[in-house]
Write a protein that holds these residues in place. Structure first.
Motif, short mmCIF file in Angstrom:
data_model
loop_
_atom_site.label_atom_id
_atom_site.label_comp_id
_atom_site.label_asym_id
_atom_site.label_seq_id
_atom_site.Cartn_x
_atom_site.Cartn_y
_atom_site.Cartn_z
N ALA A 42 0.83 -1.21 0.00
CA ALA A 42 0.00 0.00 0.00
C ALA A 42 0.87 1.26 0.00
N ASN A 43 1.91 1.27 0.79
CA ASN A 43 2.82 2.43 0.81
C ASN A 43 3.54 2.57 -0.52
N PHE A 44 3.90 1.45 -1.13
CA PHE A 44 4.56 1.51 -2.43
C PHE A 44 3.61 2.07 -3.49
N GLU A 45 2.35 1.65 -3.46
CA GLU A 45 1.37 2.20 -4.40
C GLU A 45 1.21 3.71 -4.22
N ALA A 46 1.16 4.16 -2.97
CA ALA A 46 1.05 5.59 -2.69
C ALA A 46 2.27 6.34 -3.24
N TYR A 47 3.45 5.77 -3.07
CA TYR A 47 4.67 6.37 -3.59
C TYR A 47 4.64 6.41 -5.12
N THR A 48 4.18 5.32 -5.72
CA THR A 48 4.08 5.27 -7.18
C THR A 48 3.10 6.33 -7.69
N ARG A 49 2.01 6.54 -6.97
CA ARG A 49 1.05 7.58 -7.37
C ARG A 49 1.72 8.96 -7.34
N LYS A 50 2.61 9.18 -6.37
CA LYS A 50 3.36 10.45 -6.33
C LYS A 50 4.22 10.62 -7.58
N LEU A 51 4.93 9.54 -7.93
CA LEU A 51 5.83 9.62 -9.07
C LEU A 51 5.10 9.69 -10.40
#
Length: 142
Positions: A42-51
């Motif tokens: 979930a944190n990785f998906e949130a980070y990917t959404r930022k990028l």
């Protein structure tokens, strides 16, 4: 540079790229525990959404899965020494996309701190080697 001088630095570069990429995958699945950057999917998906702020959310999630898939496949190919040139170019372009996305979304410091530009450059350097030592490619003369 002679073949003798290239063997171990080339192998070291292959292993370093592969282990670094697999470590990032391990992080997003929580294998690093308290030492993690994301710690879970979930944190990785949130980070990917930022990028990937410029993409619709559904495509951002797809890019997280695609990146993870390629961050598993390319390093495994590098580790076993199979289709090294393809894996190295793939890793180079993948890391280049990460570096550009990080620079645009987070600023110039983030990809420098995580050595993403260096990883991309190293992968491209590996891709243009004339021969690959300690590999399946070498055994099959490809």
């Amino acid at each position: 540079m002679t073949d003798k001088n290239m063997k171990f630095p080339q192998l070291f570069l292959r292993i370093a790229l592969a282990v670094t990429m697999l470590s990032a995958v391990a992080d997003r699945f929580g294998f690093w525990g308290v030492n993690s950057a994301w710690g879970n999917w979930a944190n990785f998906e949130a980070y990917t959404r930022k990028l990937t702020f410029f993409l619709p959310e559904s495509l951002s999630i797809v890019s997280a899965y695609a990146a993870t898939f390629f961050e598993i496949i390319f390093p495994l190919m590098l580790l076993v020494g199979w289709k090294i040139r393809i894996a190295a170019y793939g890793a180079g372009f993948l890391l280049l996309v990460f570096a550009l996305s990080m620079t645009i979304a987070l600023g110039v410091k983030a990809p420098l701190d995580y050595s993403v530009w260096v990883g991309s450059a190293g992968a491209f350097l590996l891709a243009v080697q004339p021969k690959y030592f300690f590999s399946i490619d070498r055994l099959t003369h490809k």
